[in-house]
Design a protein around this motif. Structure first.
Motif, PDB file in Angstrom:
ATOM      1  N   CYS A 152      -4.902  -2.186   7.899  1.00 61.08           N
ATOM      2  CA  CYS A 152      -4.426  -2.353   7.438  1.00 61.08           C
ATOM      3  C   CYS A 152      -2.753  -0.844   7.822  1.00 61.08           C
TER       4      CYS A 152
ATOM      5  N   CYS B  41      -8.095  -6.563   1.229  1.00 60.67           N
ATOM      6  CA  CYS B  41      -8.036  -5.987   3.038  1.00 60.67           C
ATOM      7  C   CYS B  41      -9.272  -5.001   2.887  1.00 60.67           C
TER       8      CYS B  41
ATOM      9  N   HIS C 259       0.753  -1.034   0.444  1.00 60.77           N
ATOM     10  CA  HIS C 259       0.297   0.305   0.135  1.00 60.77           C
ATOM     11  C   HIS C 259       0.852   1.773   0.053  1.00 60.77           C
TER      12      HIS C 259
HETATM   13 ZN   LIG Z   1      -3.969  -4.154   3.139  1.00 60.73          ZN
END
Ligand SMILES: [Zn+2]
Length: 333
Positions: free
Chosen positions: A144, A130, A109
């Motif tokens: 996350c 996610c 990310h």
């Molecule tokens: Zn993620």
């Protein structure tokens, strides 16, 4: 929940204002309220102030193996003999397997930090798994990477200096030879995941072009909270300037120019969410037009949150929502 609140507000406001404005005001963030424009302006100014500086080319990088010239030696850069290292005594093929295992084959990310970018390894098996949520201003993945501020700049509770690199940078810094042998795996084997168009733009401007050109896999999710390519809605809902970047048409088109010029791109998955869908097929056509420039990716999927007609002749597979999907979750996307 979003649908419920919008319907309720729509019923309340319906007799007084037109249906379009009601829906837009319910789904859109604070910019459509009276104080919205100044909030958006402040947000834009903060993002400009915090934007990473573009890379200065033709400069000796700190981790590059220095050329044997006096200039480099004068800067104190020298390469030590690594022949005693057990890692370096392995065949290159084995070392490369180790590098790929340490640095590659993940979803990273990409996030905005103060005057730089950060990258975090996805904790899920891939970006689709996610959890992604709309926080009232933009899309985020608090599970996350934690919270972001109102300008979508990473704001971990522990402070801005918390590292975001998933232990990638420390490994690359151990040795210049490791760096030079391993760095390409970082770009060529990971999926780079973006939820902010400026983040992709900054990424392209802050890494060496030869490294950026190695990127093979991109995952982009974008919430178009502004009425993009819709002059009527912009006139009704916004003041001048109508659209602040990155929600404007120029940023959108620049994003696709950057992606279209990625020579190694093999996998591109795009998810687009629009607060009210495209009522006018001509608007949808305009927003999808820049995507037609991307012709090099064998896998190119575009998921949209709104209904519409099938399209043909596109370099991507357009995936529209399944009607009346009982498994659909209103809070996530
Ligand atoms: Zn993620």
């Amino acid at each position: 929940m979003v649908h419920a609140s919008s319907i309720a507000l729509g019923i309340l406001c319906g007799p007084l204002v037109c249906v379009y404005v009601t829906f837009a005001a319910c789904f859109c963030p604070s910019r459509l309220r009276q104080s919205g424009e100044s909030d958006e302006k402040k947000r834009f100014e903060r993002r400009q102030k915090m934007a990473p500086r573009p890379l200065v080319l033709h400069r000796q990088r700190a981790l590059s193996i220095p050329l044997p010239d006096t200039e480099c030696m004068n800067e104190g850069r020298k390469t030590l003999d690594q022949s005693q290292s057990r890692l370096m005594r392995l065949p290159l093929e084995l070392r490369e397997m180790i590098y790929r295992n340490v640095l590659g084959d993940n979803t990273l990310h990409m996030i905005l930090k103060e005057q730089k970018l950060g990258h975090l390894r996805c904790k899920a098996s891939n970006a689709l798994e996610c959890p992604l949520r709309y926080n009232g201003r933009t899309l985020g993945r608090e599970s996350c990477w934690g919270p972001v501020d109102s300008a979508n700049i990473w704001a971990p509770k522990s402070g801005i200096n918390e590292p975001t690199d998933g232990n990638i940078i420390p490994f690359l810094r151990t040795c210049r030879q490791v760096y030079s042998e391993a760095i390409n795996f970082l770009y060529s084997t990971n999926v780079f995941s973006f939820q902010d168009l400026d983040c992709l733009r900054h990424f392209s401007a802050t890494v060496l072009p030869k490294r950026f050109n190695l990127v093979k896999k991109l995952d982009i999710e974008w919430y178009m909270t502004w009425p993009i390519y819709d002059p009527t809605a912009q006139q009704l809902l916004l003041n001048n300037p109508a659209l602040y970047p990155p929600y404007d048409e120029a940023t959108w088109e620049e994003t696709w120019r950057i992606i279209a010029n990625l020579p190694s791109l093999k996998f591109l998955r795009v998810s687009l969410l629009y607060y009210d869908g495209f009522q006018d097929p001509a608007c949808e056509k305009k927003i999808l037009a820049p995507l037609y420039k991307v012709t090099q990716a064998p896998v190119f999927e575009v998921r949209v949150s709104w209904d519409g007609r099938e399209i043909t002749g596109a370099p991507f597979r357009l995936i529209r929502p399944v009607p009346n999907d009982p498994t659909a979750d209103d809070d996530s996307w």
